[in-house]
Design a protein around this motif. Structure first.
Motif, PDB file in Angstrom:
ATOM      1  N   SER A   2       0.892  -1.164  -0.065  1.00  0.00           N
ATOM      2  CA  SER A   2       0.045  -0.048   0.166  1.00  0.00           C
ATOM      3  C   SER A   2       0.776   1.299  -0.101  1.00  0.00           C
ATOM      4  N   ARG A   3       0.190   2.208  -0.589  1.00  0.00           N
ATOM      5  CA  ARG A   3       1.180   3.590  -0.653  1.00  0.00           C
ATOM      6  C   ARG A   3       0.543   4.557   0.461  1.00  0.00           C
ATOM      7  N   TYR A   9      -1.908   6.708   7.648  1.00  0.00           N
ATOM      8  CA  TYR A   9      -1.747   5.128   7.440  1.00  0.00           C
ATOM      9  C   TYR A   9      -3.131   4.315   7.521  1.00  0.00           C
ATOM     10  N   VAL A  11      -5.222   4.005   5.185  1.00  0.00           N
ATOM     11  CA  VAL A  11      -5.188   2.915   3.948  1.00  0.00           C
ATOM     12  C   VAL A  11      -4.603   1.470   4.395  1.00  0.00           C
ATOM     13  N   LEU A  12      -3.982   1.220   5.493  1.00  0.00           N
ATOM     14  CA  LEU A  12      -3.558   0.010   5.955  1.00  0.00           C
ATOM     15  C   LEU A  12      -4.580  -0.650   6.670  1.00  0.00           C
TER      16      LEU A  12
END
Length: 502
Positions: A2-3, A9, A11-12
């Protein structure tokens, strides 16, 4: 992989504790000095961890304890060539074999799933730094409380998601974890520091592209108050004497307008051309209002040998003159090729030779980059000929952390930086850039007065435009004057006076 944009964070998606299969090995590194009892207590909690025991090693770095510490089931290494927490942490991590380094103070007690909570993040991202949820207690078994500073920071930043470039300030050695590769990329632990080594390391991890994640499920208890709690003013007095030299982000520690700093805030890179235009670029960069700027001049310096030569007809004369000019200037270094990174310096400005900065240009560019946490500000200076307009000659202000993180992914660096941090193009003239032949002399008044003069000139232009606008409005509202009373009214007279004064 993931970016993560900036430090968000969110998106994690870490797996639930107990519902996944670990693969990475972890080394728990504990600095120790005359703390046998606390060390045994910490080891007891480590023995009860839910993370697979075959993936865990314990490394104790004994910093000269008398008698030496002992811990069955752990590897004990003696600290040599130095002393203190920095030296102990570095000795421990150098001896470690795990893919992840988990720092742990000897006076900590971990919840049974503490390591597992940390490690699930490292399985998602190879540049994450996990911060444990530490509560301070007077005795084992108490619930405890977070430090006030930690609580306020987490609450005001959505658990560091909105912390931007300052997320590293919560990095401590009490219970944090990092991939060994990222730790090596950041340069390891500064062995000369006995206090604040964790803050300084956190800053360098940030420059290496780290994402900082505080995990409330990584529970831990610190038995007894910290040194900061007991002697806060004295700790700050001690640490701030050198943190200002090492961490340029701590701007309040760099109030001196002229002194040299070990880690500059911006490194300007100039490729050597002629003596005159290269010197103009370097001198302007050093004369600005940003006092902690440094310059790297790129050229084939290895060709400057000491054999007999014609002093005035030397084919390398311009290069030699530049070396003569800056050989003893501490803010100028020489390099054979352009650096890929300015780490641990947070910003790198790539400046074409023959272009100069205004007195306030560097400071303005950094402010512009920080407004939206941009990873790159490109400055258009000119077009490089050609029937179709040619290529754009540009300067580039690069954020070190942004390019370090982008380098971990496949793809064009600028495109990745745009995705992870943001990219902006601006026009050079609007930010004080200009060709060397048009630059005003640097002598005379200090740089701050030159910058002030530039700002006052801009304000004067704006005021003149406002006067013209008001004059037009007055004429429109006044209408034609009576032929029997041709004298202008007082407002019109005032406008004409302001125009003439401008």
């Amino acid at each position: 992989m993931s970016r993560v944009r900036h430090n968000d964070y969110g998106v994690l998606r870490p797996p639930a504790i107990g519902a996944w299969e670990p693969e990475l090995s972890v080394s728990v590194v504990i600095p120790a000095y005359d703390c046998q009892e606390a060390l045994e207590r910490a080891a007891s909690a480590l023995a009860a961890q839910t993370y697979p025991a075959e993936l865990v090693e314990i490394v104790v770095a004994d910093d000269g304890s008398t008698p030496p510490v002992e811990l069955p089931g752990a590897r004990v290494v003696r600290v040599t060539g130095g002393w203190g927490r920095g030296a102990a942490r570095q000795a421990g991590q150098l001896a470690a074999t795990g893919e992840v380094i988990h720092w742990l103070d000897s006076d900590m007690i971990l919840a049974p799933d503490h390591l597992e909570a940390h490690m699930r993040w490292h399985h998602l991202l190879d540049h994450v730094v996990v911060i444990g949820d530490i509560r301070f207690v007077t005795a084992p078994g108490e619930e405890g409380t977070r430090p006030e500073y930690t609580s306020k920071t987490l609450e005001s930043t959505r658990m560091l998601k909105d912390a931007g470039t300052s997320a590293y300030l919560l990095h401590t050695g009490a219970s944090t974890s990092v991939r060994a590769g990222l730790l090596r990329a950041a340069g390891g632990v500064d062995v000369s520091l006995n206090m604040a080594e964790d803050t300084e390391l956190g800053y360098r991890l940030a420059q290496a592209g780290a994402v900082f994640v505080p995990d409330p499920q990584a529970r831990a208890w610190h038995v007894g108050p910290s040194t900061v709690m007991l002697r806060e003013k004295e700790v700050h007095r001690h640490n701030w004497s050198y943190l200002g030299d090492l961490v340029p982000d701590l701007r309040w520690l760099r109030g001196h307008p002229r002194r040299h700093w070990r880690v500059p805030y911006v490194r300007v890179v100039v490729s050597a051309t002629t003596y005159e235009e290269t010197r103009a670029s370097v001198d302007a960069a050093l004369a600005g209002t940003l006092p902690d700027a440094a310059v790297t001049v790129v050229g084939p310096w290895g060709e400057l040998t000491g054999e007999r030569r014609s002093s005035l007809d030397d084919p390398l004369l311009d290069l030699r003159l530049l070396h003569n000019m800056y050989a003893h200037e501490p803010r100028v270094t020489f390099a054979e090729s352009e650096p890929d990174s300015a780490a641990p310096t947070p910003f790198l400005l790539r400046l074409p030779a023959g272009w100069v900065l205004g007195a306030d240009t560097l400071a303005r560019l950094v402010r512009l980059a920080d407004e939206d946490l941009l990873g790159l500000v490109c400055v258009a200076l000119a077009e490089d000929g050609g029937e179709d307009g040619g290529e754009v000659v540009a300067a580039r202000l690069e954020r070190t952390a942004a390019f370090a993180r982008a380098a971990r992914f496949d793809g064009a660096a600028d495109d990745l930086v745009d995705e992870l941090f943001g990219v902006l193009w601006v026009e050079g003239g609007e930010h004080g850039f200009g060709p060397a032949e048009d630059a005003p002399p640097l002598g005379g008044d200090p740089a701050k007065w030159r910058a002030l003069a530039v700002r006052r000139l801009e304000e004067t232009k704006e005021l003149r435009a406002e006067v013209d606008r008001l004059a037009a409005e007055v004429e429109r509202l006044s209408g034609p004057r009576d032929e029997e009373d041709p004298a202008p009214g007082p407002l019109s007279s005032l406008i004409r006076h302001l125009r003439s004064a401008g």
